[in-house]
Enzyme design. Structure first.
Site: not given
Length: 1098
Positions: A50, A305
């Protein structure tokens, strides 16, 4: 941290390329999903990438970087097709970046893959699953890219766009000497701890001075001693793009652990860097920078994330967030509860004013009006139903979508037929408002299907609750209410303050979270100032950087031709794959049963020849109409004449029964609710074979077991019951049982359970004999017992209970068929359904007073009503497992029963077989057809290799041939008790048919035939004569003389026409081809037409 992750790998490049052999890496066989309403592509997460995805999207939405990379052609970077050539220099990283950016711009897929790019980095699967720091990745990636571009015109790409310098100064307080040192940077790292925001941090770094005094003096080279001094830093050269890395992660030396700074840290959308620069004499515009990307980290210091907020500078995406926009046939007004003001916008237009409200701005922001009436205006003509800009993402806030009725009605009104599967309704709701039903409404309103059921006055669910539509009255009422509100809305709009005309255009921001792309408002960036989910990297661009007009909303701008061609080819390939996948997902199988191939027998429809030849499998698109299906069947059945009626049929134990007749040729098969694998009966709607066919669920045939008394030949005192299966229409009266079995009167008892014990039988009162079988609760498999009302030896007591005695059917009759003398020919053995066959056999041997040796070499075989011995029953079976009914007759025979791995087969020679004349054989189930044929020929005393096997069908006729001679009997699904026929003649080769040829000979021309016979190679069958009385349904004896003669068989290709068949047969000029109706299903087809291929004839 990254080590040599960016060592360019010249040997590990994937061969999957778009256009020239490149294919998209997708999961499974389905093509990737197309782009969603934003028209922007995300990037798939490989497991822990990510951080990489967020940085790549930032670079992609930096058009100056993207276009500079695109300007490097194959002559400088090489080509991936040449990677295996020893002397070729292929710069893999920039090539893969080019391809990725082209995919993000042009390839119609929801998310691109970085697999090829990470392969070019030399990353392993472990690296793809491991998360790294995006700030360090930014520096390492730039370094790797610079290394890869050495020797090309893009060697200074990174320096040209991102390189800046800082000047560090130390000024001596004594001699005023200035000591300077310049420092290069590609990004600036700024503190977060104890700092309120970006401007505060820059002030501390580049405005405030550090003073050297007291115990911390500075050694001046000019003064040659320790003096007081002041240290400062200034921005000397500003790059076009400025990157700030926020020091969110720190180390607590007291607790000896890392932690993340989550305090509030502000940053402006536009920043003036003039106070922080060394040279400040230029105009302020030279120092103005606009924020265009924010990489956000969610989580703690040990994991989390990344996603990114990005400003779409070129307006490549479809950003529609401000107001509600739907495509409807007419303007629709949705009222917000308690609202008084209005806001409107014509969705999808790039004009600055509304076409239907001249002079008003396109962007009337609903935040200016907290309570609004939302106008839903269609933006296309009625015949144009493909507007891609339609969405519900423009709902201003959650208050406006709190009413699920409004949202669901809006979604259904968008559908062309107002009909949609319930599962797709949930998906469209998620796509339109960005939240699923469970997340938004379930807690308050319950499951979606339950909500639709509770609002049945608005929504119409199908019988199986799979599809939903708006009630017609509700839809018309909604449109009527909308029209009545238009005048009030227009009046309110025209009263809005004129200063709204001066409002500037709103910037387009998107939240790109791996594969998902959602539009956001600019003020949403403020939510990332603090907390566990907060800004981590900031990207600014010079305000003076202007994009050319031709780049606006033009994703093909400056993309090299070879990449344009590659993406165009890939899009065509994706469209084809999606069409194929869509067709596959919407196709289903229909089983067509052709009326001419069936006959009505014993209350139901049965195939004339075999199930295989009577049923056609048709793959059809369920989105097409019934009329399309009918037309397709007409084209398949070229021989069909007259009306064609399609009816839903189902197999019941009695056979095939016709239920519902399909009508409404304009309706789709989904609307008619045709299921996958449905049986469709194709007929004229009235009769089959001259017999009128009862149709509908009311007259569904029931297969019942009827037990009726029959006195034995020896007139024993107790009655023996005969079990006869019989079919009755479910709407027939129960009293019709007497008529069916020619019994004048009696008592009827019914049993709807499987058990045959006490209280399982119920007497039907005489007044209920006029009730139907369905009203009485009878179903397939129910049993009916008929008793003579005057029979003193009744099987029931007056209370209707089952009597436990030998008069009850709790016995089996065993006959001595061992060809050994015995005092008794047959005995009755008491038993239950759980009695083991071995115990019955041993008990029968004892009661028949036979030799004990028979216990090792005997078996029990059921005897059917015609006296035929059936397949032996294994000793270890119970009566229930062997499906033996009480009162059945068994024969005690010599020989052992077959084992579990053996088959007991009947066989006979020829197709004219009389029941009871078959021979028997026990073979292993793994034996091949060829070896089984040899064993049967040997047992029959026949020789030669011109024989083949056919399985006898239920009509005692030769069925399909066992063509696979090397296949095992088990593979062909043969089971014990089956009958095989030895038929003379070899099977034709694969793709050929064996067609028997008969010559129709008019009366009086026998001498002509005899003279012609000597000139042909055909021979007569034995007897040479087929008399008319052998033809089924002959109407008279007028043609009892010779009419047909068998000439022989012809092997011919399935694709041959009837004309080609005729040319192979030498006949007199006046001869006509005919067919033996009883010999083959293909014979009848010979009369249908000369130009039809034989294989297509029924």
């Amino acid at each position: 941290m990254f080590g040599d992750l960016f060592e360019e790998d010249y040997s590990g490049v994937s061969n999957d390329h778009y256009g020239k052999g490149k294919k998209l890496k997708t999961k499974g066989l389905e093509p990737p999903a197309p782009r969603e309403f934003t028209n922007l592509s995300g990037i798939r997460n490989q497991g822990g990438t990510c951080y990489l995805n967020s940085l790549l999207q930032t670079l992609h939405f930096t058009p100056e970087f993207r276009e500079a990379l695109f300007s490097l052609g194959p002559e400088e970077l090489g080509s991936l097709e040449d990677k295996d050539k020893p002397d070729a220099k292929v710069r893999i990283i920039p090539l893969q970046l080019q391809r990725l950016f082209a995919q993000l711009l042009l390839l119609d897929q929801e998310a691109a893959s970085t697999a090829d790019l990470t392969d070019s980095f030399g990353w392993t699967s472990d690296e793809e699953m491991r998360q790294h720091d995006v700030q360090e990745l930014n520096r390492i990636l730039f370094s790797a890219l610079e290394t890869s571009l050495v020797g090309t015109s893009g060697h200074d790409l990174i320096n040209r766009l991102y390189h800046g310098t800082i000047v560090n100064q130390i000024v001596c307080k004594e001699c005023k000497n200035v000591s300077e040192k310049q420092e290069d940077f590609l990004d600036l790292t700024v503190a977060v701890r104890n700092v309120s925001g970006l401007e505060d941090a820059l002030w501390n770094m580049y405005v405030e001075e550090e003073v050297f005094d007291y115990d911390n003096l500075y050694h001046c080279g000019t003064c040659d001693r320790l003096v007081k001094a002041a240290k400062s830093a200034k921005l000397h050269k500003l790059p076009p793009f400025l990157t700030f890395s926020l020091l969110r992660f720190n180390f607590d030396f007291v607790k000896c652990e890392r932690y993340k700074e989550t305090s509030c840290y502000t940053f402006p959308l536009r920043i003036n860097l003039k106070p922080f620069c060394e040279q400040s004499e230029l105009d302020d515009l030279e120092y103005m920078y606009d924020l265009f990307s924010v990489i956000i980290h969610k989580g703690g210091c040990y994991g989390g994330h990344y996603h990114v907020y990005i400003k779409d500078v070129d307006h490549l995406g479809n950003w529609q967030f401000q107001v509600l926009m739907l495509c409807l046939p007419d303007p629709v007004l949705y009222e917000h509860q308690g609202g008084s003001c209005v806001s409107a916008r014509l969705g999808g237009l790039e004009t600055s004013t509304l076409d239907f409200f001249p002079g008003f701005p396109c962007h009337l922001f609903s935040e200016d009006f907290p309570d609004v009436l939302l106008l839903v205006q269609h933006v296309f003509k009625k015949e144009d139903k493909s507007n891609p800009d339609v969405n519900l993402e423009d709902l201003q806030n959650e208050e406006e979508i709190d009413d699920p009725l409004m949202i669901l009605k809006a979604v259904l009104l968008q559908e062309e037929s107002n009909l949609i599967p319930v599962d797709q309704l949930g998906q469209k709701l998620l796509k339109k408002i960005g939240m699923s039903w469970n997340k938004k409404y379930r807690k308050q309103y319950g499951p979606l299907r339950k909500f639709l059921q509770l609002h049945s006055q608005i929504f119409l669910l199908s019988s199986d609750e799979s599809t939903v539509s708006l009630l017609k009255d509700c839809s018309l009422q909604a449109e009527s209410d909308i029209r009545r509100s238009d005048q009030q809305l227009l009046k309110t709009l025209t009263s809005e303050p004129p200063e709204l005309n001066d409002r500037p255009s709103c910037p387009h921001w998107f939240d790109i979270n791996d594969s998902k792309v959602q539009p956001i408002k600019e003020k949403d960036i403020e939510q990332q100032f603090q907390g566990k989910e907060s800004a981590y990297m900031l990207f600014y661009r010079k305000s003076q950087l202007q994009r050319p007009p031709e780049a606006r909303a033009n994703p093909r701008y400056r993309v090299p031709c070879h990449l344009l061609n590659e993406m165009d080819a890939a899009n065509i390939e994706l469209q084809i794959k999606r069409a194929e996948c869509d067709s596959t997902n919407n196709n289903f199988e229909l089983h067509l049963h052709l009326g001419p191939h069936y006959h009505f027998f014993n209350g139901a429809l049965h195939p004339v020849v075999s199930q295989t030849e009577s049923m056609w499998d048709l793959t059809f698109d369920k989105r097409k109409t019934l009329g399309d299906l009918r037309q397709s069947i007409f084209q398949l059945l070229e021989f069909w004449e007259g009306d064609m009626v399609l009816s839903v049929a189902k197999f019941v134990p009695a056979g095939l029964h016709v239920y519902q007749t399909l009508d409404g040729d304009h309706r789709t098969l989904c609307e008619i609710e045709i299921a996958d694998g449905e049986d469709i009966f194709v007929w004229n709607g009235v009769e089959v074979g001259g017999i009128q066919i009862p149709a509908g669920s009311d007259c569904e045939p029931l297969l019942l077991n009827v037990l009726h008394p029959a006195t034995s030949g020896e007139e024993e005192e107790c009655q023996q019951l005969i079990d006869s299966p019989h079919v009755f229409p479910s709407n027939a009266e129960i009293g019709s049982v007497f008529t069916a079995f020619a019994i004048p009167d009696g008592v009827i008892l019914v049993n709807n359970t499987e058990s045959v014990g006490e209280e399982s039988w119920t007497t039907i009162p005489k007044e209920d004999l006029k009730k139907t079988f369905r009203e009485q609760g009878l179903r397939n498999g129910s049993s009916i017992l008929i008793q003579d009302s005057n029979d003193g030896n009744s099987l029931l007591t007056k209370q209707g209970k089952w009597i436990t005695s030998m008069n009850e059917i709790d016995w089996l009759q065993v006959k001595n068929l061992c060809q050994l003398d015995s005092e008794e020919e047959q005995v009755k053995i008491s038993a239950t359904l759980n009695t083991v066959v071995f115990d019955i056999r041993i008990k029968a041997i004892k009661e028949l007073k036979l030799m004990k040796e028979l216990a090792e070499d005997s078996c029990l075989r059921p005897i059917d009503r015609n006296g035929k011995l059936l397949c032996p029953v294994p000793d270890n079976y119970t009566l229930k497992e062997a499906e033996l009914k009480m009162g059945s007759s068994l024969g005690l025979c010599l020989g052992k029963a077959p084992t579990s791995s053996q088959l007991f087969l009947f066989f006979a020679v020829g197709s004219d077989v009389q029941p009871g004349t078959e021979m028997e054989i026990i073979v292993e189930e793994t034996i091949s057809v060829r070896d089984c044929l040899k064993v049967m020929l040997e047992k029959s005393g026949l020789s030669g290799d011109a024989w083949h096997l056919r399985k006898m069908d239920w009509c005692y006729e030769a069925g399909e041939a066992l063509c696979e001679e090397d296949a095992a009997l088990k593979e062909l699904m043969l089971s014990s008790g089956d009958t095989l026929l030895l038929i003379e003649g070899k099977l034709p080769p694969l793709g050929f048919l064996k067609v028997p040829i008969w010559w129709y000979q008019p009366r009086g021309s026998l001498h002509h035939w005899k003279s012609h016979q000597d000139q042909t190679n055909c021979t007569f069958s034995q007897g040479g004569v087929w008399r008319a009385n052998s033809i089924q349904d002959a109407s008279s004896d007028a043609h009892a003389e010779v009419s047909l003669r068998y000439l022989g068989d012809v092997d011919i290709s399935e694709d041959a026409t009837l004309g080609e068949l005729k040319s192979q047969v030498s006949l007199p000029p006046a001869a006509h081809l005919g067919g033996d109706l009883a010999a083959s299903s293909h014979d009848l087809a010979l009369l249908l037409g000369v130009f039809h291929p034989i294989a297509r004839l029924p």
